[in-house]
Scaffold this motif. Sequence first.
Motif: not given
Length: 397
Positions: A292-297
């Motif tokens: 989730v952290v990675w996809k939120n950028g």
Amino acid sequence: MEFSASKESNEEPRNERLDHLLTMDPTLSHSLSLSADTFLKAAIALKNQITWEGGDGSGGESGAGVDPTVYTGVLGTAFTCLRSYEVSGNRQDLLLAAGIVDACLPVVRASTRHVTFLCGGGGVFSVGAVVASYLGDHQRLALFLNLFRQVAQEKALPVGPEEGGFGMSYDLLYGRAGFLWAALFLNKHLGEETVPNDVLMPIVDAILAAGRTGASDLPACPLMYRWHGTRYWGAANGLAGILHVLLHFPLSEDDEVDVKGTLSMALTLAKASEVYPNHREFRDAAIEAGEVVWKNGLVKKVGLADGIAGNAYAFLSLYRLTGETIYKERAKAFASFLYHNKRKLVNVEHGRGRGRGRGRELGTDHSYSLFQGLAGIACLWFDLVAPQNSKFPGYEL
């Protein structure tokens, strides 16, 4: 004030580097994956900038105007200098840290409002003790340990809700969990039982008792807490930070059942997976939270609190947990983005300060602070010198 990921607003377009960063192959490009030596040099340079432009915490003999906290104040600079010493071995960093602690000391001794690591005397006394130990100054070490033990005698700390113990909160930022974290910090650096368990476990029991009382109307959640009347889930004022601290202590079987039944948040889940390795669901949930952290950028802020540097630590935590290189590379990608924009970041903060210590010492500018400013970036870069040893400042041990 939570240490959490927040999705970037669509009001402003992402720049080309960010678009590339978030869509690239997991191996990432060489240009964004910098060497440990590059991160070390950048961290030292930024630390030097912070200690010069951000001031040394001196606010006159009384310390008036000094923010003595790790979170937004000059003690965060001392923590950064301590982290620098641990990586570089430069004794001058210890002397800088010791001077800042001395500037903070009269402020926290004059006020007993908070006793935590991040926002109170627990931070000044524990950082002071560790710095003194590294310096071999036994007299100062004894002073700071004595001051910390005096705080541990605070009657409200081990009082549970059934005894009317709502005068002190339970959270990491301002409450009892934050005091326990300071004790854990001391025990890690100076040896187990520096602050003995017979002092700490009654506080743990009080936190657990309060959590059960707070969750009495929530059948699906065994533990819950309120801060100023509101339930929070995050690290600073909420459930995740409290649980993260509780996971460091020996718990009874009943206590473990309640803690396991309450767990959430990426860094806390990674710790839970370490403590309970046979519970695969914690590991899987930690990995999912990291996705989730990675996809939120890349979020708009840059520091540890709700910022790019803080989110990078989620990947470092997963790297230590799993050993999978992709998480180290993701952390380095976030850190590299900050590195490639460092001139802009530093110039902005320099323009705000316009001179050594101005604004920071008056408590009006947090741009150099550990959680809301540049010091958090410096700590991230120091931790990328040896990612396997990385720890989110003031949260992981």
